[in-house]
Design an enzyme around this catalytic site. Structure first.
Site: not given
Ligand code: AGP
Length: 606
Positions: A2, A27, A74, A98-99, A479, A483, A486, A502, A601
């Site tokens: 928030c 935010r 939020w 906020n909290g 992961e 990172k 992407e 393999h 996102k």
């Molecule tokens: C991860 O860095 C990416 N932005 C993407 O793989 C993301 O994790 C995926 O689209 C899932 O999103 P969500 O967690 O909002 O469902």
């Protein structure tokens, strides 16, 4: 998180507050509200949606008053709505917060017994009622606030107004709150960007500080009423810099927020003393007789599912099947009635994950979501939901959402283990102590960011990377590769370390660095063997480990040591350097770290 802003001075507060609030929009929030103290009365306006909606309402009403509060919410408790928006009122007391108030349910029951009537589902609303309750017992305004704060457990940054007093009170504990000092006027805000255009003189309140503003007078005390002295600091940031808290990107800010995000995610849930885990307000389906758990998601959240599977299977001996949400429905999955289907999603709006959950439910599964956004589709449609309290994640590359998802899964594993009698209180207490130590251990890794940046400089020109991990370290490798690819656009793929022979071993040569996630755990010996095979083919190894005496350390091209923890939580600590490694390489290459090309996102289309 928030956003809070407040003003006390000689000018009309309305436009100042709305403008300050709009500077906090980055935010992330779902509703907004304002309170202005005019001629002895407080006028409140609240709206679900954007600050602009609120601005239209208040400018039309031409609200007067030179002291006021405003807030962007939020949601953490209570879905996004006007009734849950701040400010909240009790009698002539008005509060923005906020909290997270951990003990709000107990306080709410106590206040209801005393005749207080609540109008919202929020944890925040207990604060004005507590203050009003003490005032009704004859306490003055600031003492009523102090006593109320002493009743609270959890985190808060608050602004408080009372109709009969031309005084603004602010207080802070764990959630950020700053004071801006103008010329004969004062501001409070959650973050510098809100008021950076009004002043460059700030006081950063500390935990249990209170600030009381009355006319040109400002007093700083602690919650016991003792005067405190805080330094006035000059901050010369541009607004753009300020929005990112001084960090060059939201992603970097969010990487560095992980200690706080994990602490917030544990708040009110990890009960070490009792050896219990509580998910307040969450009614998890009856777990007796559960035969199978599904964990389904996309991208980073899917990697978290793979880690959650290790936690649950190795500790609870319940079969867990993970799957990519985009694949799940196309295999006509054998979901039995009574299975628990866990969907994991930062945004709660990923189309594939929503579709997978709906499909699982149609086959009789009970559904639980792990989400970061209240009011999101997955949060609303699941039978139960457990939130990560990571706060808004703005960078497209998911970081703090991932590590808080792991924290939630760990708590969930303990919770289910207690319900099923697999774990006694002592077992849970020991494991909770481990996760309580994680925020501090994460911070110690974050403190090494300069050395990781130096490593990034050495590797930024390579065009291909291979990431290897075994057991619970394989999803960590996945992961780490995601990172890097992407945000830097460098080709990076991850393999189960044992799978390298393999096929992928054909790729190994000096032009392809190999990142090996190899803590001193049950996978250690075999992963060392894989590293030998890489080095025999001139591959250069970047070793991530919790063991300074790792037998491959001396021969690795780069070694990054992280603190040690238990098997189930080690991925959190192994992941932080991989996030920083990817970030620094991308930053050095000059890619758009927060909005990488082609990415969104939240992937709200299938
Ligand atoms: C991860 O860095 C990416 N932005 C993407 O793989 C993301 O994790 C995926 O689209 C899932 O999103 P969500 O967690 O909002 O469902």
């Amino acid at each position: 998180m928030c956003g809070i802003v407040g003003y006390e001075g000689t000018r009309e507060a309305c436009d100042i507050l709305i403008e300050a609030l709009s500077r906090l929009e980055y935010r992330g929030y779902d509703s907004a509200g304002i309170a202005l103290l005019g001629q002895g009365t407080i006028h409140i306006e609240r709206r679900k949606g954007k600050v602009e909606e609120l601005r239209k309402i208040v400018s039309g009403a031409a609200l007067k008053g030179s002291i006021g509060l405003a807030h962007t919410r939020w949601a953490t408790h209570g879905v996004p709505s006007e009734r849950n928006a701040h400010p909240h009122r009790a009698g002539d007391v008005v509060v923005v917060h906020n909290g997270i108030i951990e003990n709000y349910l107990a306080l709410k029951q106590r206040l209801k017994r005393a005749g207080h009537v609540f109008m919202s589902d929020t944890d925040t609303e207990v604060i004005p009622h507590l203050i009003a309750d003490y005032a009704e017992k004859g306490r003055n305004f600031t003492d009523s606030v102090r006593l109320a704060l002493k009743d609270l457990k959890g985190s808060w940054a608050i602004g408080v107004l009372k109709e009969s007093e031309r005084t603004l009170v602010a207080a802070k504990n764990q959630s950020p709150l700053i004071v801006g000092i103008g010329d004969g006027e004062y501001f409070i805000a959650s973050d510098i960007p809100a008021i950076i255009n009004r002043t460059d003189r700030f006081i950063f309140l500390e935990d249990n500080d209170m600030a009381i503003f009355r006319g040109r007078d400002m007093r700083l005390t602690n919650v016991d009423g003792e005067e405190v002295v805080r330094e006035v600091r000059q901050v010369r940031w541009t607004t753009a810099m300020a929005e990112k808290g001084g960090y060059s990107h939201f992603m970097l800010k969010e990487i560095f927020e992980q200690s706080r995000a994990i602490s917030d995610t544990l708040l009110g849930r990890a009960r070490e003393e009792e050896g219990e885990v509580e998910f307040e307000g969450v009614d998890l389906p009856d777990l007796a007789g559960i035969r199978k758990i599904w964990m389904v998601a996309c991208g980073t959240s899917h990697h978290a599912c793979m880690i959650g599977r290790h936690m649950i299977e190795t500790n609870l001996r319940i079969p867990v099947e993970t799957d990519l949400a985009s694949e799940f429905r196309y295999r006509d999955p054998i979901v039995s009635p009574g299975d628990l289907f866990i969907s994991v999603s930062q945004s709660g709006e990923t189309a594939d994950t929503i579709a997978a959950m709906r499909d699982a439910r149609s086959r009789g599964a009970r559904t639980l979501s792990i989400c970061n956004v209240l009011g999101s589709t997955l949060a609303r449609e699941a039978d139960s939901v457990v939130f990560t309290h990571a706060g808004p994640e703005i960078g497209v590359a998911s970081t703090k959402a991932f590590t808080t998802q792991i924290a939630v899964m760990f708590l969930l594993m303990l919770f289910i283990g207690r319900k099923l009698g697999t774990f006694g209180c002592r077992d849970v207490r020991e494991r909770l102590r481990e996760i309580r130590a994680i925020p501090r251990k994460v911070q110690s890794v974050l403190d090494t960011t300069r050395s990781i940046e130096a490593a990034a400089e050495r590797y930024m020109s390579f065009r291909n990377f291979l990431f290897l991990g075994r057991g619970i370290n394989f999803p960590t490798a996945l992961e780490g590769a995601l990172k890097l690819k992407e945000i830097s656009y460098i080709h990076a793929e991850a393999y189960a370390a044992g799978e390298m022979k393999h096929g992928p071993i054909a790729l190994i040569d000096e032009s392809m660095p190999v990142v090996c996630v190899s803590p001193a755990d049950r996978t250690y010996k075999k992963t060392c063997g894989n590293m030998e095979e890489v080095m025999a083919r001139k591959g250069n190894i970047i070793l991530i480990s919790d063991d300074e005496t790792h037998e491959m350390a001396a021969r690795a091209a780069q070694v990054i040591v992280v603190p040690r923890t238990i098997y189930e939580l080690q991925p959190i600590l192994s992941m932080v350097p991989l996030q920083l490694f990817a970030y620094h390489i991308a930053n050095l290459l000059g890619t758009d770290v927060d909005q990488p090309r082609n990415l969104a996102k939240s992937v709200t289309v299938e």
